[in-house]
Design a protein around this motif. Structure first.
Motif, mmCIF file in Angstrom:
data_model
loop_
_atom_site.group_PDB
_atom_site.id
_atom_site.type_symbol
_atom_site.label_atom_id
_atom_site.label_comp_id
_atom_site.label_asym_id
_atom_site.label_seq_id
_atom_site.Cartn_x
_atom_site.Cartn_y
_atom_site.Cartn_z
ATOM 1 N N VAL A 1 18.556 13.229 -4.426
ATOM 2 C CA VAL A 1 17.698 12.048 -4.356
ATOM 3 C C VAL A 1 18.090 11.034 -5.425
ATOM 4 C CG1 VAL A 1 15.348 11.197 -4.657
ATOM 5 C CG2 VAL A 1 15.746 13.260 -3.321
ATOM 6 N N TYR A 2 18.181 11.479 -6.672
ATOM 7 C CA TYR A 2 18.484 10.563 -7.771
ATOM 8 C C TYR A 2 19.883 9.965 -7.644
ATOM 9 C CZ TYR A 2 14.290 12.153 -10.194
ATOM 10 O OH TYR A 2 12.992 12.428 -10.546
ATOM 11 N N LEU A 3 20.867 10.796 -7.323
ATOM 12 C CA LEU A 3 22.238 10.300 -7.232
ATOM 13 C C LEU A 3 22.387 9.293 -6.096
ATOM 14 C CD1 LEU A 3 24.219 13.614 -7.864
ATOM 15 C CD2 LEU A 3 24.073 11.638 -9.390
ATOM 16 N N THR A 4 21.736 9.552 -4.970
ATOM 17 C CA THR A 4 21.862 8.642 -3.834
ATOM 18 C C THR A 4 21.169 7.319 -4.097
ATOM 19 O OG1 THR A 4 21.848 10.603 -2.396
ATOM 20 C CG2 THR A 4 21.632 8.476 -1.331
ATOM 21 N N ALA B 1 21.463 6.040 3.551
ATOM 22 C CA ALA B 1 21.783 7.223 2.749
ATOM 23 C C ALA B 1 20.626 7.591 1.836
ATOM 24 C CB ALA B 1 23.040 6.975 1.928
ATOM 25 N N ALA B 2 20.002 6.579 1.209
ATOM 26 C CA ALA B 2 18.879 6.840 0.307
ATOM 27 C C ALA B 2 17.668 7.362 1.067
ATOM 28 C CB ALA B 2 18.517 5.564 -0.449
ATOM 29 N N THR B 3 17.439 6.826 2.260
ATOM 30 C CA THR B 3 16.298 7.277 3.067
ATOM 31 C C THR B 3 16.464 8.731 3.490
ATOM 32 O OG1 THR B 3 15.907 5.034 3.897
ATOM 33 C CG2 THR B 3 14.962 6.860 5.156
ATOM 34 N N LEU B 4 17.650 9.075 3.971
ATOM 35 C CA LEU B 4 17.897 10.447 4.415
ATOM 36 C C LEU B 4 17.834 11.424 3.243
ATOM 37 C CD1 LEU B 4 20.812 9.886 6.965
ATOM 38 C CD2 LEU B 4 18.406 10.341 7.463
ATOM 39 N N ALA B 5 18.346 11.012 2.099
ATOM 40 C CA ALA B 5 18.335 11.894 0.936
ATOM 41 C C ALA B 5 16.922 12.162 0.447
ATOM 42 C CB ALA B 5 19.166 11.288 -0.189
ATOM 43 N N SER B 6 16.005 11.221 0.711
ATOM 44 C CA SER B 6 14.635 11.355 0.216
ATOM 45 C C SER B 6 13.735 12.178 1.132
ATOM 46 C CB SER B 6 14.014 9.963 0.018
ATOM 47 O OG SER B 6 14.770 9.206 -0.908
ATOM 48 N N LEU B 7 14.265 12.620 2.273
ATOM 49 C CA LEU B 7 13.452 13.460 3.151
ATOM 50 C C LEU B 7 13.087 14.754 2.424
ATOM 51 C CD1 LEU B 7 15.346 13.035 6.552
ATOM 52 C CD2 LEU B 7 13.190 11.972 5.854
#
Length: 247
Positions: A17-20, A197-203
């Motif tokens: 989450v943080y890296l993305t 990418a950020a949205t998917l990583a935050s799932l």
């Protein structure tokens, strides 16, 4: 449910989450920087350049705060959140090899822009107001220059109220961090859209259940198997009714 601990190095989902999100803001900062340098080569500098100027400071500020978070506990925040925030900053700086001398750590230009009204207040309140007598007597003192925002396309620098930021060094640092993030989290490079990418990583994280995992509720599985056996078994033998011929 397993609560989050204090060790982000043991939490792959939190790292992703943080890296993305960091990669997203770094990309936007680079886009604003490149657009600013390009627009600033025009004479006169168009208004769009100043929009890019502020966008650059905004997104580099987001990256900076992700790496060096505010450690003071704010209203509505918890002690657990503050401890995690401190751990998050330290983890990201270490994972991305960000040094204290990084241009992202320099906040003078950004602070000058965010608090430009305060700089303007100081200039106005201390600006001498010459009278007609001063003009006649030649007693006018030197008038200080007002706080200004400046961009030098040739030197690739920007400045606010005397504080200067080197855009070439900033671009190099952002590119370096992005390359490091993409090495640690390949999914960032796989998706060209940083917002997606950020949205998917935050799932929210979902546990992966292997096919050979033991049943969590054996009674339910056994009941289902019994039902399948009854459904698959052949019907019982039936004697013909009177007048019915059995084949």
């Amino acid at each position: 449910m397993t609560p989050a601990g204090d060790d982000i190095s043991q939490d792959p989902w939190a790292q992703r989450v943080y890296l993305t999100l960091l990669a997203r803001d770094a990309r936007y900062a680079l886009a604003a920087l490149e657009a600013l340098v390009d627009l600033a080569r025009s004479a006169p500098v168009p208004p769009a350049a100043w929009i890019c100027f502020e966008d650059l400071l905004s997104f580099t500020g987001k990256v900076s705060r992700m790496l060096w978070p505010v450690e003071k506990k704010g209203k509505g925040q918890t002690d657990e959140g503050v401890r995690w925030r401190r751990a998050r900053g330290a983890y990201l700086r270490d994972a991305l090899a960000v040094e204290d001398e990084s241009p992202l750590a320099a906040r003078e230009v950004r602070n000058g822009s965010e608090h430009f009204d305060e700089r303007l207040d100081e200039w106005i309140v201390h600006l001498p107001r010459p009278t007609l007598e001063d003009l006649q007597d030649g007693a006018i003192t030197e008038i200080p220059a007002p706080p200004m925002r400046l961009v030098d396309a040739q030197a690739e620098t920007i400045a606010v109220d005397g504080a200067t930021l080197d855009l070439k060094l900033m671009a190099e640092e952002l590119h370096r961090i992005l390359a490091r993030i993409e090495a640690l989290e390949p999914s960032v490079a796989a998706l060209p859209n940083p917002e997606l990418a950020a949205t998917l990583a935050s799932l929210p994280p979902v546990p992966v259940i292997p096919f050979d995992a033991p049943a969590q509720k054996p009674d339910n599985i056994e009941a289902w198997l019994d039902e399948q056996k009854r459904t698959d078994s052949p019907p019982p033998d039936r004697h013909p009714e009177p007048g019915e011929t059995q084949e």
